[in-house]
Motif scaffolding. Sequence first.
Motif, PDB file in Angstrom:
ATOM      1  N   PRO A 277       0.830  -1.323   0.129  1.00 43.12           N
ATOM      2  CA  PRO A 277      -0.194   0.075   0.077  1.00 43.12           C
ATOM      3  C   PRO A 277       0.912   1.183   0.137  1.00 43.12           C
ATOM      4  N   HIS A 278       0.321   2.393  -0.222  1.00 44.90           N
ATOM      5  CA  HIS A 278       0.787   3.617  -0.589  1.00 44.90           C
ATOM      6  C   HIS A 278       0.366   4.724   0.903  1.00 44.90           C
ATOM      7  N   VAL A 279       0.971   5.142   1.024  1.00 43.63           N
ATOM      8  CA  VAL A 279       0.660   6.484   2.106  1.00 43.63           C
ATOM      9  C   VAL A 279      -0.541   7.284   1.491  1.00 43.63           C
ATOM     10  N   SER A 285      -2.887   3.734   9.759  1.00 47.95           N
ATOM     11  CA  SER A 285      -3.653   2.956  10.565  1.00 47.95           C
ATOM     12  C   SER A 285      -4.441   1.907   9.603  1.00 47.95           C
ATOM     13  N   ASP A 286      -5.029   2.117   8.589  1.00 48.25           N
ATOM     14  CA  ASP A 286      -5.637   1.156   7.620  1.00 48.25           C
ATOM     15  C   ASP A 286      -4.396   0.418   6.802  1.00 48.25           C
ATOM     16  N   ILE A 287      -3.316   0.835   6.715  1.00 49.17           N
ATOM     17  CA  ILE A 287      -2.128   0.065   6.099  1.00 49.17           C
ATOM     18  C   ILE A 287      -1.697  -1.017   7.265  1.00 49.17           C
ATOM     19  N   TRP A 288      -1.636  -0.415   8.508  1.00 44.29           N
ATOM     20  CA  TRP A 288      -1.136  -1.364   9.554  1.00 44.29           C
ATOM     21  C   TRP A 288      -2.083  -2.692   9.771  1.00 44.29           C
ATOM     22  N   ALA A 293      -1.064  -6.504   2.209  1.00 47.85           N
ATOM     23  CA  ALA A 293       0.229  -6.699   2.452  1.00 47.85           C
ATOM     24  C   ALA A 293       0.762  -7.032   3.991  1.00 47.85           C
ATOM     25  N   PHE A 294       0.285  -6.132   4.698  1.00 50.64           N
ATOM     26  CA  PHE A 294       0.636  -6.333   5.991  1.00 50.64           C
ATOM     27  C   PHE A 294       0.093  -7.290   7.001  1.00 50.64           C
ATOM     28  N   ASN A 295      -1.059  -8.109   6.202  1.00 47.89           N
ATOM     29  CA  ASN A 295      -1.588  -9.264   6.840  1.00 47.89           C
ATOM     30  C   ASN A 295      -1.087 -10.388   6.175  1.00 47.89           C
TER      31      ASN A 295
END
Length: 379
Positions: A277-279, A285-288, A293-295
Amino acid sequence: MKNSGSTLIDRPGSPLWLLAELTYRCPLQCPYCSNPTDMAAIKDELSTEEWLKVIREARELGAVQLGFSGGEPLVRQDLELLVAEGHKLGYYTNLITSGIGMDAGRVAALKQAGLDHIQLSFQAGSEDVNNIFAGSGKAFEKKLVIARAVKDQGYPMVLNFVLHRDNIDELEDILALSEALGADYVELANTQYHGWGLQNRDALMPSEEQLQRAEALTNEYREEHPRGMTLYFVVPDYYEARPKPCMNGWGSMFLTIAPDGLALPCHSARDLPIDFPHVRDMSVSDIWYHSTAFNFFRGDDWMKEPCSSCPEKEKDFGGCRCQAYLLTGDAANTDPVCSKSPQHGQITDAVARANCQTKVDVPLLFRNMKNSRTLIAKG
């Protein structure tokens, strides 16, 4: 790469460490740099306002440590502003730098902005070897000046030396230099073979004899100087029987934001065929918590054998996903460093080459934008 079906049983904790890779630009050309080898194609750095937004959102999420790295973060003229914001928000702030591009005035400005910690890198303990591996004829002299300026501002003296075949036998010089500079902490970090380091692995990897001699010398120094500078000796993965618990687990503690705003669970992860993902598109918060990708490698449902039934899987998490991908083509494979890996022969073969060579004829590929473009063209 498709998601392997891993499910997150428990909500992960907050990221504790935010690494802001401000730029891939750097005045040095170290052949073991961990930056992507295709960095010439990675442009459009985040603006100051975009970085401020990231820093604020990560702090709201619970991050407590903020590292500024690159490339060379000093290239960014807004560094002091970003440091000041981090300080205001309550982060412990750390600058990871070559020192090139800094003078006493800028050290003082960073101190005024609230910077807590500076880690200064050297390429060797001698001027000639340092400058060869830095790719700059005056790098060593400049680093000495900056080290003294850092000390003058009351910072603890924290030095980093990346060890490899051509400087590991200079460890006595490295320790002598560290003492002369009044070092408090010295990281003796053997090269890890990602990015440019992997491109140069056969030229950089020390022999087992070299490694054992250096580790023994480090231990001897500790015994003889119990109240002296603290030494951290990081053994290269290739000489371990089991992999390190990479980043304490995927998406567990560390959040890296690349210069162009790509969010990564570690600084090497953009090599993986995953849609990160891209900031600019998602909140931190949604990225994390919610990005695929983060999961991707959280939990252990993604694991194959021998990891899935290994009693050590909760200690090492199967090792490094990036190393698994770079060496086997599948990030879900066991890290080949592990002796249980079916691909462990790649590691033993590389170690065997390092042990039998007295002089490596493979030319070093120095990190720079020109070579980066060449690698892209060949790819």
